[in-house]
Motif scaffolding. Structure first.
Motif, PDB file in Angstrom:
ATOM      1  N   ALA A 124      41.429   9.607  18.875  1.00 28.32           N
ATOM      2  CA  ALA A 124      40.714   8.518  19.558  1.00 28.32           C
ATOM      3  C   ALA A 124      40.626   7.267  18.690  1.00 28.32           C
ATOM      4  CB  ALA A 124      39.309   8.976  19.967  1.00 28.32           C
ATOM      5  N   GLY A 125      41.327   7.282  17.564  1.00 26.17           N
ATOM      6  CA  GLY A 125      41.357   6.111  16.700  1.00 26.17           C
ATOM      7  C   GLY A 125      42.383   5.098  17.166  1.00 26.17           C
ATOM      8  N   PHE A 126      42.522   4.030  16.400  1.00 30.16           N
ATOM      9  CA  PHE A 126      43.479   2.959  16.703  1.00 30.16           C
ATOM     10  C   PHE A 126      44.887   3.513  16.871  1.00 30.16           C
ATOM     11  CE2 PHE A 126      46.128  -0.261  14.134  1.00 30.16           C
ATOM     12  CZ  PHE A 126      46.648  -0.858  15.278  1.00 30.16           C
ATOM     13  N   LEU A 127      45.394   4.195  15.848  1.00 34.04           N
ATOM     14  CA  LEU A 127      46.756   4.729  15.923  1.00 34.04           C
ATOM     15  C   LEU A 127      46.832   5.947  16.841  1.00 34.04           C
ATOM     16  CD1 LEU A 127      47.880   4.504  12.173  1.00 34.04           C
ATOM     17  CD2 LEU A 127      48.214   2.836  14.015  1.00 34.04           C
ATOM     18  N   GLY A 128      45.836   6.815  16.756  1.00 33.57           N
ATOM     19  CA  GLY A 128      45.855   8.043  17.542  1.00 33.57           C
ATOM     20  C   GLY A 128      45.894   7.797  19.034  1.00 33.57           C
ATOM     21  N   SER A 129      45.194   6.755  19.499  1.00 38.34           N
ATOM     22  CA  SER A 129      45.174   6.476  20.937  1.00 38.34           C
ATOM     23  C   SER A 129      46.542   5.989  21.412  1.00 38.34           C
ATOM     24  CB  SER A 129      44.091   5.442  21.265  1.00 38.34           C
ATOM     25  OG  SER A 129      44.355   4.193  20.639  1.00 38.34           O
ATOM     26  N   HIS A 130      47.216   5.189  20.602  1.00 37.83           N
ATOM     27  CA  HIS A 130      48.564   4.738  20.965  1.00 37.83           C
ATOM     28  C   HIS A 130      49.558   5.906  20.951  1.00 37.83           C
ATOM     29  CE1 HIS A 130      48.141   0.323  21.199  1.00 37.83           C
ATOM     30  NE2 HIS A 130      47.173   0.478  20.308  1.00 37.83           N
ATOM     31  N   LEU A 131      49.402   6.795  19.967  1.00 39.91           N
ATOM     32  CA  LEU A 131      50.277   7.973  19.898  1.00 39.91           C
ATOM     33  C   LEU A 131      50.018   8.899  21.085  1.00 39.91           C
ATOM     34  CD1 LEU A 131      52.396   9.647  18.379  1.00 39.91           C
ATOM     35  CD2 LEU A 131      50.527  10.633  17.020  1.00 39.91           C
ATOM     36  N   TYR A 175      53.618  -3.974  13.535  1.00 39.64           N
ATOM     37  CA  TYR A 175      52.982  -3.860  14.853  1.00 39.64           C
ATOM     38  C   TYR A 175      52.922  -2.388  15.261  1.00 39.64           C
ATOM     39  CZ  TYR A 175      51.642  -4.945  19.623  1.00 39.64           C
ATOM     40  OH  TYR A 175      50.955  -5.031  20.809  1.00 39.64           O
ATOM     41  N   VAL A 176      51.851  -2.019  15.936  1.00 42.22           N
ATOM     42  CA  VAL A 176      51.547  -0.608  16.198  1.00 42.22           C
ATOM     43  C   VAL A 176      52.666   0.107  16.970  1.00 42.22           C
ATOM     44  CG1 VAL A 176      50.176  -1.162  18.268  1.00 42.22           C
ATOM     45  CG2 VAL A 176      49.776   0.994  17.044  1.00 42.22           C
ATOM     46  N   ASP A 177      53.307  -0.570  17.916  1.00 42.37           N
ATOM     47  CA  ASP A 177      54.376   0.094  18.693  1.00 42.37           C
ATOM     48  C   ASP A 177      55.542   0.518  17.799  1.00 42.37           C
ATOM     49  OD1 ASP A 177      52.799  -0.431  20.855  1.00 42.37           O
ATOM     50  OD2 ASP A 177      54.148  -1.885  21.801  1.00 42.37           O
ATOM     51  N   ASP A 178      55.864  -0.329  16.820  1.00 41.67           N
ATOM     52  CA  ASP A 178      56.933   0.017  15.880  1.00 41.67           C
ATOM     53  C   ASP A 178      56.552   1.235  15.052  1.00 41.67           C
ATOM     54  OD1 ASP A 178      58.733  -1.990  16.607  1.00 41.67           O
ATOM     55  OD2 ASP A 178      57.904  -3.434  15.187  1.00 41.67           O
ATOM     56  N   LEU A 179      55.303   1.272  14.614  1.00 40.79           N
ATOM     57  CA  LEU A 179      54.844   2.402  13.800  1.00 40.79           C
ATOM     58  C   LEU A 179      54.919   3.710  14.579  1.00 40.79           C
ATOM     59  CD1 LEU A 179      53.324   2.881  10.922  1.00 40.79           C
ATOM     60  CD2 LEU A 179      51.382   3.343  12.411  1.00 40.79           C
ATOM     61  N   GLU A 190      55.085 -12.554  17.417  1.00 39.99           N
ATOM     62  CA  GLU A 190      54.896 -11.879  18.706  1.00 39.99           C
ATOM     63  C   GLU A 190      53.723 -10.903  18.659  1.00 39.99           C
ATOM     64  OE1 GLU A 190      57.277  -8.701  21.621  1.00 39.99           O
ATOM     65  OE2 GLU A 190      58.307  -9.577  19.880  1.00 39.99           O
ATOM     66  N   GLY A 191      53.626 -10.155  17.571  1.00 42.18           N
ATOM     67  CA  GLY A 191      52.551  -9.168  17.449  1.00 42.18           C
ATOM     68  C   GLY A 191      51.173  -9.807  17.414  1.00 42.18           C
ATOM     69  N   LEU A 192      51.050 -10.949  16.741  1.00 41.33           N
ATOM     70  CA  LEU A 192      49.762 -11.651  16.707  1.00 41.33           C
ATOM     71  C   LEU A 192      49.364 -12.118  18.103  1.00 41.33           C
ATOM     72  CD1 LEU A 192      49.756 -13.861  13.470  1.00 41.33           C
ATOM     73  CD2 LEU A 192      48.376 -11.824  13.938  1.00 41.33           C
ATOM     74  N   ASP A 193      50.331 -12.606  18.877  1.00 45.63           N
ATOM     75  CA  ASP A 193      50.021 -13.045  20.250  1.00 45.63           C
ATOM     76  C   ASP A 193      49.420 -11.894  21.056  1.00 45.63           C
ATOM     77  OD1 ASP A 193      50.886 -15.654  19.880  1.00 45.63           O
ATOM     78  OD2 ASP A 193      52.914 -15.272  20.637  1.00 45.63           O
ATOM     79  N   LYS A 194      50.028 -10.699  20.970  1.00 48.40           N
ATOM     80  CA  LYS A 194      49.536  -9.537  21.720  1.00 48.40           C
ATOM     81  C   LYS A 194      48.152  -9.103  21.236  1.00 48.40           C
ATOM     82  CE  LYS A 194      54.122  -7.630  22.749  1.00 48.40           C
ATOM     83  NZ  LYS A 194      55.032  -6.470  22.603  1.00 48.40           N
ATOM     84  N   THR A 195      47.945  -9.164  19.930  1.00 53.18           N
ATOM     85  CA  THR A 195      46.675  -8.715  19.354  1.00 53.18           C
ATOM     86  C   THR A 195      45.556  -9.709  19.669  1.00 53.18           C
ATOM     87  OG1 THR A 195      47.979  -7.704  17.583  1.00 53.18           O
ATOM     88  CG2 THR A 195      45.603  -7.814  17.253  1.00 53.18           C
ATOM     89  N   ILE A 196      45.861 -11.000  19.602  1.00 55.26           N
ATOM     90  CA  ILE A 196      44.874 -12.034  19.952  1.00 55.26           C
ATOM     91  C   ILE A 196      44.482 -11.898  21.422  1.00 55.26           C
ATOM     92  CG2 ILE A 196      44.562 -14.527  20.278  1.00 55.26           C
ATOM     93  CD1 ILE A 196      46.308 -14.863  17.695  1.00 55.26           C
ATOM     94  N   PRO A 237      46.541  -4.025  19.420  1.00 52.00           N
ATOM     95  CA  PRO A 237      45.409  -3.731  20.293  1.00 52.00           C
ATOM     96  C   PRO A 237      44.711  -2.424  19.911  1.00 52.00           C
ATOM     97  CG  PRO A 237      47.287  -4.466  21.582  1.00 52.00           C
ATOM     98  CD  PRO A 237      47.784  -4.286  20.171  1.00 52.00           C
ATOM     99  N   ARG A 238      43.395  -2.405  20.106  1.00 54.12           N
ATOM    100  CA  ARG A 238      42.491  -1.285  19.829  1.00 54.12           C
ATOM    101  C   ARG A 238      42.106  -1.154  18.370  1.00 54.12           C
ATOM    102  NH1 ARG A 238      45.934   2.776  22.925  1.00 54.12           N
ATOM    103  NH2 ARG A 238      46.069   1.756  24.958  1.00 54.12           N
ATOM    104  N   MET A 239      42.494  -2.109  17.534  1.00 53.14           N
ATOM    105  CA  MET A 239      41.887  -2.130  16.194  1.00 53.14           C
ATOM    106  C   MET A 239      40.385  -2.283  16.364  1.00 53.14           C
ATOM    107  SD  MET A 239      44.321  -4.659  13.946  1.00 53.14           S
ATOM    108  CE  MET A 239      43.778  -4.046  12.334  1.00 53.14           C
ATOM    109  N   HIS A 240      39.629  -1.680  15.471  1.00 47.17           N
ATOM    110  CA  HIS A 240      38.172  -1.826  15.509  1.00 47.17           C
ATOM    111  C   HIS A 240      37.815  -3.256  15.106  1.00 47.17           C
ATOM    112  CE1 HIS A 240      33.937  -1.098  14.829  1.00 47.17           C
ATOM    113  NE2 HIS A 240      34.067   0.138  15.258  1.00 47.17           N
TER     114      HIS A 240
END
Length: 308
Positions: free
Chosen positions: A6-13, A210-214, A293-299, A173-176
């Motif tokens: 349920a964390g930042f990375l875990g939710s994306h995974l 960016y999280v998707d790449d990770l 690009e990643g900053l645009d999505k995160t902002i 997205p979903r960073m605390h």
């Protein structure tokens, strides 16, 4: 199973694995993760959410384990440093024990912090690191180093099939919003019109993935042949100073925020940049989303988050 799911990375995974048709057991004690991160997945019949602390054994039947459980930002991991070390070390022992019993393949989310304040730049996997074992960051740095030791000892002694990745600064997205990480800090401060806080003179460097790449790197490593254990660096090798990042965020958000410089915390690394040659050669992986690009999505995410 994903610990820290349920964390930042875990939710994306969790999202990625569900989209690929897997059954996902998301395990979290909600110390730094939140139910909001996975609330959109709860109605999925292939998704299960379990409250559990990995410092205690867990008895479930799984065929793959992604061990992501551990607070990863200084604000969170320094709040209870003893528990942070226990999460990395006891958590690794418990999850490795589960993997041994179920014969599951197990993945360890390690960190670039194992390199400490590096004397080698960029950092490649063969570098042993330069870490202060008794500093305020040591609970995280040394906890993750010990977890890597345990993974490789279980691999050698018990033939557990392991995958170890070293994560470099990741954002998205979903960073605390209050985790003290530099990308979320700068974006939230700029959106609120507050001063942007830079520690030190801003000349220290980071490389932002960016999280998707990770997550793509995670999935490729887990699917790689059994002999590919890692550790493998996953990160974006494009390097920026902290001041450059602050200026980029300010240019995108606008407003009247000023840059304010505060003293540098102890043991803060001066440089951080991954050598990702091994990931390219072994996993055919490289980052695709660049900072602009990643900053645009995160902002965009934080703009909506702060309105809610």
């Amino acid at each position: 199973m994903i610990t820290g799911g349920a964390g930042f990375l875990g939710s994306h995974l969790s999202e990625r694995l569900l989209n690929e048709g897997n059954d996902v057991l998301c395990v979290d004690n909600f110390y730094s993760g939140t139910k909001d991160n996975v609330s959109h997945l709860v109605g999925n019949p292939h998704f299960e959410l379990m409250r559990h602390d990995v410092t205690f054994p867990l008895y479930v039947e799984v065929d793959e384990i992604y061990n992501l459980a551990c607070p990863a930002s200084p604000i969170h991991y320094q709040r209870d440093p003893v528990q942070t070390t226990k999460t990395s070390v006891h958590g690794a022992i418990n999850m490795l024990g589960l993997a041994k019993r179920t014969k599951a393949r197990i993945f360890q989310a390690s960190t670039s912090e194992v390199y400490g304040d590096p004397e080698v730049h960029p950092q490649e996997e063969s570098y042993w690191g330069r870490v202060n074992p008794i500093g305020i960051r040591s609970c995280y740095d040394e906890g993750k180093r010990c977890a890597e030791t345990l993974f490789f000892d279980y691999y050698r002694q018990h033939k557990v099939e392991i995958k170890v990745v070293r994560i470099f600064n990741t954002y998205g997205p979903r960073m605390h919003p209050n985790d003290g990480r530099v990308v979320s800090n700068f974006i939230v401060q700029a959106l609120r019109g507050e001063d942007i806080t830079i520690y030190g003179d801003g000349s220290q460097t980071r490389s932002f993935c960016y999280v998707d790449d990770l997550i793509e790197g995670f999935v490729r490593l887990m699917a790689s042949p059994a002999g590919v254990t890692g550790p493998i660096n996953i990160g974006n090798p494009n390097e920026f100073t902290i001041k450059e990042l602050a200026e980029a965020v300010l240019a995108k958000v606008g407003g009247k925020s000023r840059l304010v410089f505060n003293p540098l915390p102890s043991d803060d690394p001066k440089q951080r940049r991954p050598d990702v040659t091994l990931a390219k050669n072994t996993l055919d992986w490289q980052p695709r989303v660049q900072l602009d690009e990643g900053l645009d999505k995160t902002i965009h995410y934080f703009r909506n988050f702060l309105k809610a």
